[in-house]
Design an enzyme around this catalytic site. Structure first.
Site, mmCIF file in Angstrom:
data_model
loop_
_atom_site.group_PDB
_atom_site.id
_atom_site.type_symbol
_atom_site.label_atom_id
_atom_site.label_comp_id
_atom_site.label_asym_id
_atom_site.label_seq_id
_atom_site.Cartn_x
_atom_site.Cartn_y
_atom_site.Cartn_z
ATOM 1 N N ARG A 58 10.029 -8.288 -5.267
ATOM 2 C CA ARG A 58 9.483 -9.247 -4.306
ATOM 3 C C ARG A 58 8.585 -10.293 -4.965
ATOM 4 O O ARG A 58 8.352 -11.359 -4.392
ATOM 5 C CB ARG A 58 8.765 -8.490 -3.175
ATOM 6 C CG ARG A 58 9.737 -7.874 -2.199
ATOM 7 C CD ARG A 58 9.024 -7.060 -1.163
ATOM 8 N NE ARG A 58 8.884 -5.669 -1.552
ATOM 9 C CZ ARG A 58 7.921 -4.863 -1.117
ATOM 10 N NH1 ARG A 58 7.005 -5.311 -0.295
ATOM 11 N NH2 ARG A 58 7.889 -3.609 -1.491
ATOM 12 N N GLU A 95 1.255 2.454 -4.303
ATOM 13 C CA GLU A 95 0.794 3.106 -3.071
ATOM 14 C C GLU A 95 1.697 4.315 -2.794
ATOM 15 O O GLU A 95 1.278 5.295 -2.234
ATOM 16 C CB GLU A 95 0.839 2.107 -1.910
ATOM 17 C CG GLU A 95 0.174 2.612 -0.653
ATOM 18 C CD GLU A 95 0.300 1.679 0.537
ATOM 19 O OE1 GLU A 95 0.913 0.607 0.402
ATOM 20 O OE2 GLU A 95 -0.199 2.044 1.611
HETATM 21 C C1 PRP Z 1 5.610 -3.658 -3.769
HETATM 22 C C2 PRP Z 1 5.111 -5.078 -3.627
HETATM 23 C C3 PRP Z 1 4.133 -5.196 -4.766
HETATM 24 C C4 PRP Z 1 3.553 -3.798 -4.868
HETATM 25 C C5 PRP Z 1 2.193 -3.755 -4.251
HETATM 26 O O1 PRP Z 1 6.615 -3.589 -4.720
HETATM 27 O O2 PRP Z 1 6.150 -6.033 -3.715
HETATM 28 O O3 PRP Z 1 4.771 -5.524 -5.993
HETATM 29 O O4 PRP Z 1 4.442 -2.929 -4.152
HETATM 30 O O5 PRP Z 1 1.618 -2.486 -4.337
HETATM 31 P P1 PRP Z 1 0.384 -2.144 -5.279
HETATM 32 O O6 PRP Z 1 -0.635 -3.255 -5.116
HETATM 33 O O7 PRP Z 1 -0.108 -0.838 -4.726
HETATM 34 O O8 PRP Z 1 0.872 -2.034 -6.669
HETATM 35 P P2 PRP Z 1 7.560 -2.319 -4.952
HETATM 36 O O9 PRP Z 1 7.084 -1.567 -6.142
HETATM 37 O O10 PRP Z 1 7.704 -1.581 -3.673
HETATM 38 O O11 PRP Z 1 8.924 -2.950 -5.430
HETATM 39 P P3 PRP Z 1 9.913 -4.073 -4.868
HETATM 40 O O12 PRP Z 1 9.213 -5.408 -5.006
HETATM 41 O O13 PRP Z 1 11.065 -3.953 -5.802
HETATM 42 O O14 PRP Z 1 10.237 -3.756 -3.416
HETATM 43 N N1 ADE Z 2 3.854 -2.358 -1.293
HETATM 44 C C1 ADE Z 2 2.873 -1.448 -1.384
HETATM 45 N N2 ADE Z 2 2.414 -1.111 -0.188
HETATM 46 C C2 ADE Z 2 3.135 -1.822 0.716
HETATM 47 C C3 ADE Z 2 3.123 -1.914 2.130
HETATM 48 N N3 ADE Z 2 2.278 -1.189 2.865
HETATM 49 N N4 ADE Z 2 4.005 -2.751 2.729
HETATM 50 C C4 ADE Z 2 4.870 -3.483 1.990
HETATM 51 N N5 ADE Z 2 4.917 -3.429 0.650
HETATM 52 C C5 ADE Z 2 4.063 -2.606 0.026
#
Ligand code: PRP
Ligand code: ADE
Length: 171
Positions: A58, A95
Site C-alpha cells: 500500500r 500490528e
Molecule cells: C500495512 C500498512 C502499513 C503497515 C502499518 O501494511 O499498509 O504498511 O501495515 O502498520 P505498522 O505501522 O504497525 O507497521 P501490511 O504489512 O499489512 O502490508 P500491505 O501493504 O502489503 O497490505
Molecule cells: N495496517 C496495520 N494496522 C492496520 C489497520 N488497522 N487497518 C489497515 N491497515 C493496517
C-alpha cells in the site's frame, strides 16, 4: 475534504480484534484520491526531498503518485525475496505479525534527502524498518507522509525526530 467518507471499517480483519481501515474506496474515487495525493504533495514539497520511498504494497499507491507529482524518483521497499539485485534487509513487527523488508543497496546515494510514504501509520514498525533501510544506505530521512494515523498505537514514537504529516487521524 473529509477522507473518512471513503475509508471503510472492516472489523476483525485480518485477525479477530483488528479494525481494518480499508482505503480501497478512496483509491477508487478519482477526485478523492487525487485530492489526497495533492494535499500530501504540498507538504512533501516543503521538505525538499530528493527521493520518495514506499513499502510494499500500500506504500506504493501513496509513494509512487507523490513522487510522480513532485517529479522525484520512487524507491520500492519490498517484502523478502522479491527484489532482483543486491539488497539490504530489516526484520520488523506489525500490528498483526512480523516480516522482513528489503531495499536495493544502490537505490539511495549517501546524503540524499528521503521522504518515506505509506497509506497508514499504526504501530510504526513498517515505517521504522523503512527508515532504518534508508539510513543504512546513508539517506537522510527528512519527513514521513501517510493518509491515515491510528493514534492509540503511538506509531509516531518509533519515528522520533522525523517530521510526520497525516491526512486523517483515528482515536
Ligand atoms: C500495512 C500498512 C502499513 C503497515 C502499518 O501494511 O499498509 O504498511 O501495515 O502498520 P505498522 O505501522 O504497525 O507497521 P501490511 O504489512 O499489512 O502490508 P500491505 O501493504 O502489503 O497490505
Ligand atoms: N495496517 C496495520 N494496522 C492496520 C489497520 N488497522 N487497518 C489497515 N491497515 C493496517
Amino acid at each position: 475534504m473529509d477522507y473518512r467518507n471513503w475509508i471503510r471499517d472492516i472489523p476483525d480483519f485480518p485477525r479477530e480484534g483488528i479494525l481494518f481501515r480499508d482505503i480501497t474506496p478512496l483509491l477508487g474515487h478519482g477526485q478523492a484520491y487525487k485530492h489526497a495525493i495533492d494535499q500530501l504533495a504540498e507538504q512533501v514539497q516543503l521538505w525538499a526531498a530528493d527521493v520518495i520511498i514506499g513499502p510494499e504494497a500500500r506504500g506504493y499507491v501513496v509513494g509512487a503518485p507523490l513522487a510522480y507529482t513532485l517529479g522525484l524518483g520512487f524507491v520500492p521497499v519490498r517484502k523478502k525475496g522479491k527484489l532482483p539485485a543486491d539488497t539490504t534487509a530489516v526484520t520488523y513487527d506489525l500490528e498483526y505479525g512480523q516480516d522482513v523488508l528489503e531495499m536495493h543497496t544502490d537505490a539511495i546515494q549517501p546524503g540524499q534527502r528521503v521522504v518515506v510514504a505509506d497509506d497508514l501509520l499504526a504501530t510504526g514498525g513498517t515505517m521504522a524498518a523503512t527508515v532504518e533501510l534508508a539510513r543504512k544506505l546513508g539517506g537522510v530521512v527528512v519527513g514521513a507522509a501517510f493518509f491515515i494515523e491510528l493514534l492509540p498505537l503511538h506509531g509516531r514514537e518509533k519515528l522520533s525526530g522525523i517530521p510526520i504529516h497525516t491526512l486523517v487521524q483515528y482515536e
